[in-house]
Design a protein around this motif. Structure first.
Motif, short mmCIF file in Angstrom:
data_model
loop_
_atom_site.label_atom_id
_atom_site.label_comp_id
_atom_site.label_asym_id
_atom_site.label_seq_id
_atom_site.Cartn_x
_atom_site.Cartn_y
_atom_site.Cartn_z
N GLU A 163 -7.94 4.97 7.84
CA GLU A 163 -9.08 4.21 7.30
C GLU A 163 -10.18 4.00 8.12
O GLU A 163 -11.31 3.95 7.49
CB GLU A 163 -8.20 2.80 6.70
CG GLU A 163 -7.52 1.88 7.88
CD GLU A 163 -6.91 0.80 7.37
OE1 GLU A 163 -6.97 0.39 6.16
OE2 GLU A 163 -6.48 0.02 8.33
N ASN A 187 -9.29 5.70 -0.89
CA ASN A 187 -8.69 6.39 0.25
C ASN A 187 -8.13 7.76 -0.79
O ASN A 187 -6.70 7.50 -1.18
CB ASN A 187 -7.71 5.86 1.28
CG ASN A 187 -7.54 7.30 2.08
OD1 ASN A 187 -7.68 8.12 2.08
ND2 ASN A 187 -6.98 6.62 3.33
N THR A 218 -1.95 3.16 -4.87
CA THR A 218 -1.93 1.73 -4.79
C THR A 218 -2.48 1.23 -6.02
O THR A 218 -2.39 0.22 -6.64
CB THR A 218 -2.37 1.18 -3.47
OG1 THR A 218 -2.02 2.04 -2.43
CG2 THR A 218 -2.31 -0.05 -3.36
N GLY A 270 0.74 -1.21 -0.07
CA GLY A 270 0.05 0.04 -0.02
C GLY A 270 0.81 1.21 -0.03
O GLY A 270 2.04 1.18 0.69
N ASN A 323 -8.03 0.97 -0.24
CA ASN A 323 -6.76 1.25 -0.81
C ASN A 323 -6.53 2.74 -1.05
O ASN A 323 -7.45 3.39 -1.44
CB ASN A 323 -6.23 0.32 -2.02
CG ASN A 323 -6.14 -0.99 -1.85
OD1 ASN A 323 -6.27 -2.00 -2.38
ND2 ASN A 323 -4.75 -1.04 -0.91
N ASN A 324 -5.33 3.12 -1.12
CA ASN A 324 -4.93 4.44 -1.49
C ASN A 324 -4.92 4.58 -3.05
O ASN A 324 -4.85 3.47 -3.93
CB ASN A 324 -3.32 4.63 -1.22
CG ASN A 324 -2.88 5.86 -1.63
OD1 ASN A 324 -1.97 5.87 -2.52
ND2 ASN A 324 -3.10 6.98 -1.22
N LYS A 371 -4.46 -8.19 1.17
CA LYS A 371 -5.58 -7.37 1.83
C LYS A 371 -6.77 -8.01 0.83
O LYS A 371 -7.90 -7.98 1.08
CB LYS A 371 -5.32 -5.79 1.44
CG LYS A 371 -6.29 -5.12 2.14
CD LYS A 371 -6.10 -3.57 1.82
CE LYS A 371 -5.35 -2.90 3.05
NZ LYS A 371 -5.30 -1.42 2.80
N GLY A 402 -8.24 10.58 7.12
CA GLY A 402 -7.37 9.86 6.02
C GLY A 402 -7.16 8.24 6.50
O GLY A 402 -6.66 7.40 6.01
N GLY A 444 -0.46 4.30 0.73
CA GLY A 444 -1.07 5.28 1.74
C GLY A 444 -0.31 5.54 2.89
O GLY A 444 -0.34 6.50 3.70
N GLU A 456 -5.90 12.25 1.05
CA GLU A 456 -4.36 12.89 0.77
C GLU A 456 -4.21 14.04 1.72
O GLU A 456 -4.10 15.35 1.50
CB GLU A 456 -4.26 13.29 -0.88
CG GLU A 456 -2.81 13.90 -0.77
CD GLU A 456 -2.38 13.54 -2.21
OE1 GLU A 456 -2.64 14.21 -3.19
OE2 GLU A 456 -1.48 12.63 -2.46
N GLY A 457 -4.14 13.71 3.23
CA GLY A 457 -4.03 14.86 4.07
C GLY A 457 -2.81 14.98 4.81
O GLY A 457 -2.54 15.85 5.68
C1 LIG Z 1 -3.86 9.84 10.80
C2 LIG Z 1 -3.79 9.15 9.48
C3 LIG Z 1 -3.96 9.71 8.02
C4 LIG Z 1 -3.84 9.12 7.17
N1 LIG Z 1 -4.16 9.56 5.88
C5 LIG Z 1 -4.13 8.88 4.64
C6 LIG Z 1 -4.36 9.41 3.55
O1 LIG Z 1 -4.70 10.79 3.50
N2 LIG Z 1 -4.59 8.86 2.41
C7 LIG Z 1 -3.99 7.50 2.42
O2 LIG Z 1 -4.15 6.78 1.38
N3 LIG Z 1 -4.01 6.95 3.49
C8 LIG Z 1 -3.77 7.60 4.69
N4 LIG Z 1 -3.72 7.05 5.83
C9 LIG Z 1 -3.17 5.47 5.77
C10 LIG Z 1 -4.72 4.75 5.73
O3 LIG Z 1 -5.04 4.45 7.10
C11 LIG Z 1 -4.54 3.46 5.31
O4 LIG Z 1 -3.55 2.62 5.70
C12 LIG Z 1 -4.43 3.08 3.66
O5 LIG Z 1 -5.35 4.25 3.18
C13 LIG Z 1 -4.70 1.92 3.10
O6 LIG Z 1 -4.39 1.82 1.77
P1 LIG Z 1 -3.07 1.15 1.05
O7 LIG Z 1 -2.80 -0.12 1.84
O8 LIG Z 1 -3.39 1.31 -0.33
O9 LIG Z 1 -1.98 2.15 1.41
C14 LIG Z 1 -3.45 7.57 7.23
C15 LIG Z 1 -3.23 7.04 8.27
C16 LIG Z 1 -3.39 7.72 9.39
C17 LIG Z 1 -2.85 6.97 10.71
#
Ligand SMILES: Cc1cc2nc3c(=O)[nH]c(=O)nc-3n(C[C@H](O)[C@H](O)[C@H](O)COP(=O)(O)O)c2cc1C
Length: 426
Positions: free
Chosen positions: A172, A79, A210, A51, A206-207, A62, A170, A53, A82-83
């Motif tokens: 999940e 997701n 990803t 991932g 997923n982001n 996953k 952001g 993200g 994008e913060g």
């Molecule tokens: C405080 C915080 C903010 C997050 N912000 C984002 C975000 O803006 N975009 C994102 O894709 N994942 C973010 N994540 C990670 C997500 O919780 C998650 O792991 C992710 O979206 C899973 O997708 P992936 O497996 O494709 O990475 C953040 C995690 C935390 C703890």
């Protein structure tokens, strides 16, 4: 080597479905329609995609968890919040190649057996939202979305949902609560969203980046992808380079690139003298000159004492005060803490107060010890990654630049005259 920005960087490419189809778009979906779910998952697992993200969880695994989950209905969630400060990569995809994301989400739905998908998009992303809205309509018209996709038994719809500007959304599980219309606050994990996700049903979340790898993985095979970049965490990565570099921007590079190469070759060097780098945004630990040769894959950055996160590489030169930087990170986490769990709600506030005190010339040496203790407590007891990572930048700043903190506390002086030092100097 470009996988994600391959279309975007072609002259004359637009976000329209016409452009996407001309570049071979939706062919991976056609291929997937003739594959079993097991075979699709096998290819993604072979690719070793993790991932993008932040948490670097293996994507194939996953999808497999959600596919094998017994409960129905199942959901696909993207997701696009994008913060993380310093991250601006997903926006490039959303705005310029929206069908790449849609195709990947459709393939995911086909794989796990979902009929409904959601894209949770950052509220401030007005243009990407409009582009996506148009792309979903185009995909519907061309029978890539809707009922009986391309004449098959498979039907799938995608809905857009706009966030309202909370960083925690952001994360999940906070995202899922927000998507359900509740206050965006994190849930206790486990259970993970693959088993208990949107509306408590199995969900792949997923982001954007990803997802954007999936069509190419299916088109070229998992083995092809696994040979790109670092063998430890293959593929390319969108690195968001910002701060004190001559050429900031989003660079898609193989994951065996070093931090030094990103800064010097692509960012055209540091403006001034390098002091530190946040390789994964404000949630990551500071790296310095000593770690510049780190390979920018997930395990290597972790071994170097930080984390790659979403790839927000923020470069800091010697005109910045590290104590001020730590204070600003602390202010961000205090402001963004959702308040649900006590350690994060109270801890981030206390950290901000301490650092504001130090920058105003009323710090004490015991403050540094207290910050170390708070880091451990927040890491161990916060409910989600926001609190767990809230002190990464602060603690690494103290560890790597102890003299700057000492000068602020003992001499009541900020080396670069950024901190106000009001209490002492009037
Ligand atoms: C405080 C915080 C903010 C997050 N912000 C984002 C975000 O803006 N975009 C994102 O894709 N994942 C973010 N994540 C990670 C997500 O919780 C998650 O792991 C992710 O979206 C899973 O997708 P992936 O497996 O494709 O990475 C953040 C995690 C935390 C703890």
């Amino acid at each position: 080597m470009e996988i994600i920005l391959k279309n975007i960087n072609k002259a004359g490419y637009s976000s329209s479905i016409k452009s996407y189809l001309k570049e071979g778009g939706y062919q991976a979906l056609e291929k997937a329609l003739n594959m079993s779910s097991e075979d699709i998952i096998k290819e993604i697992k072979k690719s070793k995609l993790v991932g993008r993200g932040g948490a670097a969880f293996p994507t194939g695994l996953k999808w497999e968890f959600a596919y094998k989950a017994k409960e129905h209905p199942k959901y696909v969630v993207c997701n696009a919040d994008e913060g993380e400060p310093g991250t601006f990569k997903d926006r490039i995809i959303l705005e310029n190649d929206p069908h790449l994301l849609l195709e990947a989400m459709i393939i995911c739905a086909l794989t796990i057996g979902a009929k409904t998908g959601y894209i949770y998009i950052r509220g401030e992303y007005f243009k990407p939202h409009e582009v996506l809205k148009g792309a979903i309509e185009e995909a519907k018209k061309n029978n890539f979305l809707g009922k009986n996709i391309l004449g098959s038994n498979f039907s799938f719809t995608i809905n857009l949902y706009r966030g309202a500007g909370a960083y925690v959304c952001g994360e999940e599980t906070a995202l899922l609560d927000s998507l359900e219309g509740k206050k965006g606050q994190s849930r206790v994990k486990p259970p993970f969203p693959t088993f208990v996700g949107f509306e408590n049903k199995p969900t792949v979340l997923n982001n954007v980046e990803t997802f954007a790898n999936i069509p190419q993985i299916l088109a070229n095979g998992g083995d092809w992808f696994s040979k790109i970049g670092s063998p430890r965490s293959p593929g390319t990565k969108l690195y968001c380079l910002s701060g004190d570099v001559n050429k900031p921007g989003v660079y898609e590079l193989p994951t065996d690139i070093t931090l030094k190469e990103i800064i010097e070759k692509y960012g055209l060097g540091v403006k001034g003298k390098l002091k530190a780098v946040l390789p994964g945004g404000v949630s990551s630990n500071l790296l310095t000159n000593k770690e510049l040769n780190v390979t920018m894959d997930y395990p290597s950055v972790q071994e170097a004492g930080s984390m790659l996160g979403s790839g927000a590489v923020v470069v800091i030169n010697d005109r910045h005060c590290i104590v001020d930087l730590a204070k600003r990170c602390a202010e961000f986490f205090d402001y963004e803490s959702c308040g649900k769990c006590t350690p994060c709600r109270e801890g981030t506030k206390r950290v901000r107060e301490i650092l504001v005190g130090i920058t105003r010339g009323c710090g004490e040496f015991s403050d540094l010890e207290l910050l170390g203790e708070l880091q451990e407590v927040l890491y161990d007891t916060s409910r989600c990654g926001l609190g767990q990572a809230a002190l990464n930048a602060v603690k690494s700043a103290i560890d790597k630049f102890p003299m700057e903190f000492k000068k602020h506390i003992l001499n009541k002086k900020c080396g670069v005259n950024i901190c106000p030092m009001r209490e002492v100097n009037g």
